[in-house]
Scaffold this motif. Sequence first.
Motif, PDB file in Angstrom:
ATOM      1  N   SER A   1      38.139  37.276  26.466  1.00 19.37           N
ATOM      2  CA  SER A   1      37.113  38.076  27.119  1.00 19.37           C
ATOM      3  C   SER A   1      37.328  39.543  26.764  1.00 19.37           C
ATOM      4  O   SER A   1      38.453  40.054  26.873  1.00 19.37           O
ATOM      5  CB  SER A   1      37.167  37.894  28.644  1.00 19.37           C
ATOM      6  N   GLY A   2      36.254  40.205  26.323  1.00 19.00           N
ATOM      7  CA  GLY A   2      36.348  41.611  25.996  1.00 19.00           C
ATOM      8  C   GLY A   2      36.312  42.511  27.210  1.00 19.00           C
ATOM      9  O   GLY A   2      36.474  43.732  27.084  1.00 19.00           O
ATOM     10  N   HIS A   3      36.117  41.952  28.389  1.00 15.63           N
ATOM     11  CA  HIS A   3      36.007  42.747  29.619  1.00 15.63           C
ATOM     12  C   HIS A   3      37.284  42.713  30.450  1.00 15.63           C
ATOM     13  O   HIS A   3      37.307  43.228  31.561  1.00 15.63           O
ATOM     14  CB  HIS A   3      34.838  42.241  30.463  1.00 15.63           C
ATOM     15  N   SER A   4      38.331  42.105  29.924  1.00 19.53           N
ATOM     16  CA  SER A   4      39.585  41.983  30.666  1.00 19.53           C
ATOM     17  C   SER A   4      40.690  42.763  29.951  1.00 19.53           C
ATOM     18  O   SER A   4      40.795  42.715  28.732  1.00 19.53           O
ATOM     19  CB  SER A   4      39.983  40.503  30.791  1.00 19.53           C
ATOM     20  N   PRO A   5      41.533  43.501  30.690  1.00 18.17           N
ATOM     21  CA  PRO A   5      42.635  44.242  30.058  1.00 18.17           C
ATOM     22  C   PRO A   5      43.577  43.342  29.264  1.00 18.17           C
ATOM     23  O   PRO A   5      44.133  43.752  28.251  1.00 18.17           O
ATOM     24  CB  PRO A   5      43.360  44.884  31.250  1.00 18.17           C
ATOM     25  N   SER A   6      43.756  42.107  29.726  1.00 22.55           N
ATOM     26  CA  SER A   6      44.657  41.182  29.032  1.00 22.55           C
ATOM     27  C   SER A   6      43.990  40.498  27.856  1.00 22.55           C
ATOM     28  O   SER A   6      44.662  39.857  27.050  1.00 22.55           O
ATOM     29  CB  SER A   6      45.154  40.116  30.017  1.00 22.55           C
ATOM     30  N   GLY A   7      42.656  40.624  27.741  1.00 23.62           N
ATOM     31  CA  GLY A   7      41.925  39.908  26.701  1.00 23.62           C
ATOM     32  C   GLY A   7      41.605  38.485  27.085  1.00 23.62           C
ATOM     33  O   GLY A   7      40.990  37.757  26.307  1.00 23.62           O
ATOM     34  N   CYS A   8      41.996  38.079  28.300  1.00 23.90           N
ATOM     35  CA  CYS A   8      41.787  36.708  28.752  1.00 23.90           C
ATOM     36  C   CYS A   8      40.672  36.659  29.787  1.00 23.90           C
ATOM     37  O   CYS A   8      40.575  37.530  30.659  1.00 23.90           O
ATOM     38  CB  CYS A   8      43.069  36.133  29.364  1.00 23.90           C
ATOM     39  N   PHE A   9      39.859  35.629  29.715  1.00 19.60           N
ATOM     40  CA  PHE A   9      38.745  35.466  30.639  1.00 19.60           C
ATOM     41  C   PHE A   9      39.245  35.386  32.076  1.00 19.60           C
ATOM     42  O   PHE A   9      38.619  35.910  32.992  1.00 19.60           O
ATOM     43  CB  PHE A   9      37.958  34.205  30.271  1.00 19.60           C
TER      44      PHE A   9
END
Length: 445
Positions: free
Chosen positions: A264-272
């Motif tokens: 996910s591009g909206h998460s700091p970790s890149g994870c959904f």
Amino acid sequence: MLFLGILLSIFIQDVVTSLRPLPPGIMDCVEAESGCEADPQCKELYSTLRYCVSEEEVAPPGSKARIECLEALSALHYLPLLACKCQRGARREEHCLRVYWSVRILQSYEDLEASPYDDSPVEMSHMASIVAAASSLPLDGQNACLKAAQDCGLYEKCGSLRSEYVLACTKRVPGSDHCNRQKCHRALRRFLERVPGEYSLGLLFCPCTDKLCGERRRKTIVPSCSYQERDGEQPNCMHLQSSCRRDQLCRSRLADFQHNCQSSGHSPSGCFRDSGTVCLKSYAGLIGTIMTPNYLSNSTMDVALWCNCEGSGNQWKECLKIQNMFTNNACLENSISTMGSSPPRPVESLLPPSPRPSPLDQQNKLSNNAQDELSNNAVEQSEEEEDEEEEEGGQFDVIPLYAEKATVSNLGSGGGGVSPRLSSAPPPSLLLLLLLLSASLSWGS
């Protein structure tokens, strides 16, 4: 005496239960199956669904058999069975997974919203603390993978189970020049499921600054046996995935990986789901299956499956999607990087440390551990006896174990057996029973 009876019944029940119970409100699928079979209507519908799963390959959509399956599923209202989950590494895991998929005939392979496994918040918080601690350790130019191997060798359970999988993955089948991949996979899964994450994840994701360290990290799972073909050719990724989906365990581990490692591009970790720690655990769960991933080379942290998309024809895009689950996955990439090289991100969901357990809790835990080891030893005894009869062949592509003093003595122990200290003394459960009975006699007097 009434109080003593109640206490004894609670204690005995605690000894035989699982070491890692599912959270409240979620039932294990094997237990849910037993509850369903106690009800005649539920049992009949569930039997129909089990038949549907076995006939799934030959019952096309729209056929009479398929319609009957859908009618049985819509009539099944036993919620514990419909919402049940399984646990990785449990003794009845494969049975549990068969139950899970039997009532999910409508769940497609691309459904990313469900996983057969349940991860409790406490366990995930512990995983997060491991990752945070590992990412904050300074490298200081040392070989981190060698240090991880040292730490594993000094911890009896880790050293023993690591020796077990290295032996299983390097021993040649008598009269051939190759290993027994099935036994190698089974031993790898046993190591990753039973060894605490502090040690197992440390070996898998140790950070490296040179190729020597990277080579040790890449060879941790013995790639020459765990996934590489003897002729060096890579299978097509579509064929690999198809084989995985026909295997209940591999299908479940893959579904869990897809569920927990969505980008996910909206998460700091890149994870959904904003949880890289869960992604790491799901990635490790694939090791020891048909779809075992690994590092691409000694000089990179990039991982991939051992497959390609040659000859995919009109399924080429679908094949690339399989590859991109590992090679173009920001969630997975960030999770692996965070494990060893980046500053730890704040973990807001961490629970406060639990208080020191009481002596009674410690006795119960020790008794549970012994009970679990005895059960596992009984299941694996026949396999170990067969292994002892086979001739030991040459070595495959593997880095030698560190600390011979800590690990060679464990080779003969079978990895899954009970420690001599436990087997030579009375079981802790018996000692506690005697203590309670003694107390009852003193109360009566």
